[in-house]
Design a protein around this motif. Structure first.
Motif: not given
Length: 338
Positions: A94-116
């Protein structure tokens, strides 16, 4: 979507996050590494140049190719260097919330927070890398990054624009081979579905997938539906929609570079590292189902003719099968003729 504005704002945020991650990467202590994966024993760090090549052309992918609102293009690339116990994304998971937002909208904020957070929690992330968006389906972007023995893996993701939740990327490519760093790595990229939006076409409206599906690779026959923008039943395999070249470069004192600025033209230059023959994917004509038979046109007692029609859904391209007849007629006799 204002691609230029989004790219600039994301790049600014990435700069601050990169500084944070570098501080984190230098300050963490080693943790036990799983014993079921090969150990990298390279004594020194290595720097790589990453070049992403978009291959999303109308000739290679003629079905429903997006020419406008918006035209075919690529989001910025977001990547991570990490150890074997971390995954930005995984096929059949399953995609994380960060991957979901990036795959749907190209928004990286949540994905970067997950990485951090992953770097702070399990100390598995060394650094973040990014490259600027490409304003066309064919083009390139570049960046540089550093890896070392404890964190020898690379993962990244790039969003297809426009698309429901489709992306290309790499999950955990190991750049180390024993005690040596790989000199060159060429990766062909194919589209993935994040499993969070149920749209079939590039320009489908937002239609949330409930319950969420797992990440799956899109192929020429999956999803098995003629409305799918990547549905080419005559092909055994889709051509690659992108490629990535990883090239080891001479080491410098710089730990990680900021994204290389885009050039005036995003078109692939002549004489670049990847030379491909032009791909022309055949697209067969698609027509609708037949309409009902029309009224029988005849005099009482005489035979007549009635007609039915169908219309073209998709015109053929690249020597695909031509459209069949769009009108048929047959003999008939009037019912209830007085």
């Amino acid at each position: 979507m204002d691609t230029t504005r989004n790219t600039l704002s994301i790049s600014e945020a990435l700069y601050h996050l990169i500084v944070m991650m570098l501080t984190l990467g230098q300050g963490v202590h080693s943790m036990p590494v799983p014993t079921d994966v090969p150990m990298c024993t390279a004594s020194e760090t290595a720097q790589y140049k990453l070049t992403f090549f978009g291959k999303w052309s109308h000739a290679a992918f003629p079905k429903q190719y997006p020419f406008y609102r918006p035209p075919a293009q690529w989001s910025n690339l977001i990547g991570v260097t990490h150890s074997s116990d971390y995954h930005m994304w995984q096929r059949n998971d399953f995609a994380s919330n960060g991957v979901r937002e990036f795959a749907e909208k190209g928004e990286a904020w949540t994905l970067m927070k997950e990485v951090e957070e992953a770097g702070e929690r399990i100390q598995s992330v060394y650094g973040i890398l990014s490259a600027p968006a490409v304003g066309g389906g064919t083009g390139q972007m570049k960046t540089e990054f550093e890896v070392f023995a404890r964190h020898s893996y690379l993962s990244f993701i790039v969003h297809l624009v426009p698309s429901p939740d489709w992306f290309v990327g790499v999950d955990s490519i190991d750049l180390c081979d024993g005690d040596q760093w790989k000199e060159n790595v060429l990766l062909e990229l194919f589209p993935y579905d994040a499993g969070t939006d149920s749209g079939f076409t590039f320009s489908s409206p937002n239609f949330e997938t409930i319950p969420q599906d797992k990440i799956t690779q899109i192929t020429s026959s999956f999803p098995n539906h003629p409305a799918n923008s990547f549905y080419y039943p005559r092909l055994k395999h889709l051509p690659p929609i992108g490629k990535v070249m990883l090239t080891k470069i001479k080491k410098t004192n710089q730990i990680i570079s900021l994204p290389v600025e885009p050039t005036d033209s995003n078109q692939l230059p002549t004489g670049n590292e990847i030379e491909d023959t032009l791909i022309n994917t055949p697209l067969d004509c698609e027509v609708s189902v037949w309409s009902p038979w029309g009224l029988c046109k005849s005099k009482c007692g005489d035979s007549g003719l009635q007609h039915r029609t169908r219309y073209i859904i998709m015109h053929p391209a690249n020597n695909g099968l031509a459209c069949p007849l769009l009108e048929e007629e047959r003999k008939c006799f009037q019912d209830n003729c007085l």
